[in-house]
Design an enzyme around this catalytic site. Sequence first.
Site, PDB file in Angstrom:
ATOM      1  N   LYS A  46       0.817  -1.195   0.000  1.00 33.07           N
ATOM      2  CA  LYS A  46       0.000   0.000   0.000  1.00 33.07           C
ATOM      3  C   LYS A  46       0.861   1.258   0.000  1.00 33.07           C
ATOM      4  O   LYS A  46       0.381   2.342  -0.288  1.00 33.07           O
ATOM      5  CB  LYS A  46      -0.879   0.031   1.267  1.00 33.07           C
ATOM      6  CG  LYS A  46      -1.813  -1.128   1.406  1.00 33.07           C
ATOM      7  CD  LYS A  46      -2.552  -1.004   2.753  1.00 33.07           C
ATOM      8  CE  LYS A  46      -3.293  -2.273   3.072  1.00 33.07           C
ATOM      9  NZ  LYS A  46      -3.800  -2.241   4.456  1.00 33.07           N
ATOM     10  N   GLY A  47       2.139   1.127   0.361  1.00 31.02           N
ATOM     11  CA  GLY A  47       2.974   2.293   0.641  1.00 31.02           C
ATOM     12  C   GLY A  47       3.063   3.328  -0.461  1.00 31.02           C
ATOM     13  O   GLY A  47       3.211   4.506  -0.199  1.00 31.02           O
ATOM     14  N   ASP A 106      14.902   0.162   0.183  1.00 35.08           N
ATOM     15  CA  ASP A 106      15.805  -0.019   1.325  1.00 35.08           C
ATOM     16  C   ASP A 106      16.874  -1.027   0.924  1.00 35.08           C
ATOM     17  O   ASP A 106      17.901  -0.669   0.354  1.00 35.08           O
ATOM     18  CB  ASP A 106      14.982  -0.471   2.526  1.00 35.08           C
ATOM     19  CG  ASP A 106      15.812  -0.559   3.789  1.00 35.08           C
ATOM     20  OD1 ASP A 106      16.894   0.041   3.834  1.00 35.08           O
ATOM     21  OD2 ASP A 106      15.382  -1.229   4.750  1.00 35.08           O
ATOM     22  N   PHE A 155      14.321   5.292   9.959  1.00 39.69           N
ATOM     23  CA  PHE A 155      13.012   4.790   9.558  1.00 39.69           C
ATOM     24  C   PHE A 155      12.056   5.974   9.437  1.00 39.69           C
ATOM     25  O   PHE A 155      12.023   6.847  10.302  1.00 39.69           O
ATOM     26  CB  PHE A 155      12.497   3.784  10.594  1.00 39.69           C
ATOM     27  CG  PHE A 155      11.373   2.940  10.078  1.00 39.69           C
ATOM     28  CD1 PHE A 155      11.639   1.821   9.299  1.00 39.69           C
ATOM     29  CD2 PHE A 155      10.057   3.262  10.356  1.00 39.69           C
ATOM     30  CE1 PHE A 155      10.604   1.033   8.806  1.00 39.69           C
ATOM     31  CE2 PHE A 155       9.019   2.484   9.865  1.00 39.69           C
ATOM     32  CZ  PHE A 155       9.286   1.371   9.091  1.00 39.69           C
ATOM     33  N   VAL A 156      11.293   6.024   8.351  1.00 37.74           N
ATOM     34  CA  VAL A 156      10.420   7.176   8.114  1.00 37.74           C
ATOM     35  C   VAL A 156       8.960   6.758   7.957  1.00 37.74           C
ATOM     36  O   VAL A 156       8.665   5.613   7.621  1.00 37.74           O
ATOM     37  CB  VAL A 156      10.869   7.977   6.869  1.00 37.74           C
ATOM     38  CG1 VAL A 156      12.230   8.622   7.102  1.00 37.74           C
ATOM     39  CG2 VAL A 156      10.910   7.098   5.610  1.00 37.74           C
ATOM     40  N   ASP A 162       3.850   3.587   6.434  1.00 37.58           N
ATOM     41  CA  ASP A 162       3.175   3.277   7.695  1.00 37.58           C
ATOM     42  C   ASP A 162       4.093   2.655   8.738  1.00 37.58           C
ATOM     43  O   ASP A 162       5.209   2.238   8.451  1.00 37.58           O
ATOM     44  CB  ASP A 162       2.047   2.287   7.442  1.00 37.58           C
ATOM     45  CG  ASP A 162       2.582   0.867   7.186  1.00 37.58           C
ATOM     46  OD1 ASP A 162       3.564   0.737   6.427  1.00 37.58           O
ATOM     47  OD2 ASP A 162       2.041  -0.085   7.765  1.00 37.58           O
TER      48      ASP A 162
END
Length: 180
Positions: A46-47, A106, A155-156, A162
Amino acid sequence: MAAQGDDLIGDVLLSEAQIQERITELGAEIARDYAGKAPILVAVLKGAFIFMADLARAVDIPLEVDFMAVSSYGASTRSSGVVRIVKDLDIDLHDRHVIIVEDIVDSGLTLRYLRKTFESRGTASLEVCALLVREGNQQAELDLRYIGFRIPPAFVIGYGLDVAERYRNLPHIADYKGAE
Ligand code: 5GP
């Protein structure tokens, strides 16, 4: 910043205006590169859903969009590179110009899997547009044609990203203060 009443939301890393300005540039570049090719933008749910919505509107040529849902094995936030397709694409990629729209790269393992999968479907061309690339973590050889921002190894959250399904609706990208 406690706009959502949550003190785990850290400093703003990229503001709404910075993100939109960069997307306008990326959209213009893609429109120029793909004129006459009617590309398919493919996002992984979904990101990437918010980035996809903004990017698609910034690319001023005929195009199509499609979505795929994958799940990594295991519950970890870290990618294992072993991916299962939960929802496949509706559009046939054969002979089509495809741009994978990614929220953040990542390790690059998810992307490596998607590339292999899409190439095996006979794409005419395959490129990647990643909003964020985290510096220094890539384990796989990556070829990213379009990059929004390179970010440091924190981490964002926000703008689609999410933690346990929360924070996707933040209009900006922020550090996450609860990171392990
Ligand atoms: P990779 O396979 O490149 O290691 O993992 C990429 C995926 O991991 C991204 O599409 C995203 O779903 C998730 N991810 C990686 N880094 C972050 C991050 O900083 N924040 C959030 N919310 N998700 C991340």
